[in-house]
Motif scaffolding. Structure first.
Motif, PDB file in Angstrom:
ATOM      1  N   ALA A 174      -6.378   5.488   4.183  1.00 51.54           N
ATOM      2  CA  ALA A 174      -6.447   4.104   3.700  1.00 51.54           C
ATOM      3  C   ALA A 174      -6.396   3.012   4.662  1.00 51.54           C
ATOM      4  O   ALA A 174      -7.014   1.940   4.358  1.00 51.54           O
ATOM      5  N   LYS A 188       1.016   4.158  -2.836  1.00 49.29           N
ATOM      6  CA  LYS A 188       0.703   5.729  -2.822  1.00 49.29           C
ATOM      7  C   LYS A 188       1.928   6.389  -3.236  1.00 49.29           C
ATOM      8  O   LYS A 188       1.655   7.448  -3.774  1.00 49.29           O
ATOM      9  N   THR A 245       1.003  -1.060  -0.041  1.00 47.76           N
ATOM     10  CA  THR A 245      -0.081   0.159   0.221  1.00 47.76           C
ATOM     11  C   THR A 245       0.809   1.272  -0.132  1.00 47.76           C
ATOM     12  O   THR A 245       0.691   2.265  -0.813  1.00 47.76           O
ATOM     13  N   TRP A 252      -7.261   0.090  -6.375  1.00 45.28           N
ATOM     14  CA  TRP A 252      -6.693   0.862  -5.044  1.00 45.28           C
ATOM     15  C   TRP A 252      -5.434   1.568  -5.381  1.00 45.28           C
ATOM     16  O   TRP A 252      -5.476   2.483  -4.742  1.00 45.28           O
ATOM     17  N   TYR A 253      -4.802   1.403  -6.362  1.00 44.52           N
ATOM     18  CA  TYR A 253      -3.466   2.356  -6.535  1.00 44.52           C
ATOM     19  C   TYR A 253      -4.379   3.583  -7.355  1.00 44.52           C
ATOM     20  O   TYR A 253      -3.485   4.792  -7.120  1.00 44.52           O
ATOM     21  N   LEU A 306      -2.634   7.999   4.209  1.00 47.31           N
ATOM     22  CA  LEU A 306      -2.423   6.726   4.554  1.00 47.31           C
ATOM     23  C   LEU A 306      -3.227   6.405   5.783  1.00 47.31           C
ATOM     24  O   LEU A 306      -3.641   5.122   5.926  1.00 47.31           O
ATOM     25  N   LEU A 344      -5.388   5.467  -4.002  1.00 45.32           N
ATOM     26  CA  LEU A 344      -4.552   5.829  -2.921  1.00 45.32           C
ATOM     27  C   LEU A 344      -4.005   7.368  -3.095  1.00 45.32           C
ATOM     28  O   LEU A 344      -3.867   8.095  -2.111  1.00 45.32           O
ATOM     29  N   GLN A 386      -9.822   0.429   4.997  1.00 47.51           N
ATOM     30  CA  GLN A 386      -9.864  -1.172   4.653  1.00 47.51           C
ATOM     31  C   GLN A 386     -10.475  -1.972   5.697  1.00 47.51           C
ATOM     32  O   GLN A 386     -10.851  -3.134   5.608  1.00 47.51           O
TER      33      GLN A 386
END
Length: 301
Positions: free
Chosen positions: A252, A174, A170, A240-241, A249, A244, A256
């Protein structure tokens, strides 16, 4: 502004649903022993890599780019290693862990790792965000409490490492400027590494006199691994990318935690799981915590 807001919401919901489907596919395939963890991981990564290669070709052909952006060897290796670490550890752990316990360990580890990285990167966490984190954690524990059992220690350790690997994936995502290329390279290198690992493991089993673990395939297991690789993993991680860069973060990590809630809803629809008071309370706590923690950070909203 409203159009961007709606598109970000849709992207977030679609991505988290893909993650939830991934958990359900793994639960059926590995929990009911339709395929072994090594074969499941290999098929998942190979099919995901092929799907992303095709998606990249179609994407750059449609935009008429003469030269698609590319990543260096070292970044690709790092992406592949983190993805492989998550995928193989996830499969090996779910072979021996209850679904609820495994999800609790995985997403709890992911959240704590991302929050720790967020803080170490020099970002302060406000009181409102801390309260939101607390509410989300309470909701998550409440959701998993009915299925809580004493987990196998080694499997729990593997799932914790899987969570750390996913958090690293992850973080790297980002930092990437090209979501599709980064995801594709991660899958290509991860699938290559997994192929070498799988062949080595197969040779080991062939030479071993007595083995407690074998490689086995069923049509159902292969089908679930393909669905996981092409749909829930390749497309899900690509989305997801894309998401981001629009969030930080901390968001993020909290976002989840909605995955178990979505998985619960999918379980009710497709396999007849019953909703409980715990589930209703947990849903309110998790979503409320995310809204509270994100209140002062409206990039996603």
């Amino acid at each position: 502004m409203a159009k961007t807001m709606n598109s970000n919401y849709l992207l977030a919901i679609t991505t988290m649903t893909a993650f939830a489907l991934n958990s359900l596919f793994a639960r059926f395939a590995l929990g009911f022993q339709a395929i072994d963890p090594m074969s499941y991981t290999l098929i998942r990564l190979l099919s995901g890599a092929l799907a992303l290669i095709l998606l990249a070709l179609l994407s750059f052909r449609s935009t008429r780019d003469s030269a698609s952006p590319s990543l260096g060897f070292l970044p690709s290796c790092t992406l592949g290693a983190s993805l492989l670490g998550y995928a193989i550890l996830f499969s090996l752990a779910y072979d021996r862990l209850d679904t609820g316990v495994g999800a609790l360990i995985l997403f709890g580890t992911v959240q704590l790792t991302l929050i720790g990285y967020h803080r170490l990167s020099g970002h302060a966490i406000s009181k409102m965000e801390m309260l939101g984190i607390g509410l989300s954690l309470v909701g998550f524990v409440t959701l998993m409490q009915p299925s809580q059992q004493q987990p196998d220690f080694s499997a729990a350790f593997l799932m914790s490492l899987a969570g750390i690997s996913w958090a690293i994936f992850t973080i790297l995502g980002k930092q990437s400027k090209h979501a599709l290329i980064a995801t594709k390279q991660g899958f290509i290198f991860g699938a290559g590494m997994m192929t070498v690992l799988y062949l080595g493991y197969a040779l080991y089993l062939n030479d071993a006199i007595v083995t407690t673990t074998s490689l086995y395939l069923t049509p159902q297991g292969v089908g679930l691994a393909l669905l996981s690789g092409i749909g829930a993993s390749a497309i899900g991680y690509y989305l997801w990318y894309l998401l981001l860069p629009k969030i930080d973060l901390l968001q993020a990590s909290l976002l989840q935690l909605t995955v178990p809630v979505i998985a619960l809803a999918l379980g009710m629809v497709f396999i007849g799981e019953q909703i409980t008071v715990y589930s209703c309370i947990a849903t309110l706590l998790i979503l409320g915590g995310i809204a509270l923690a994100s209140f002062s950070k409206v990039r996603l909203l």
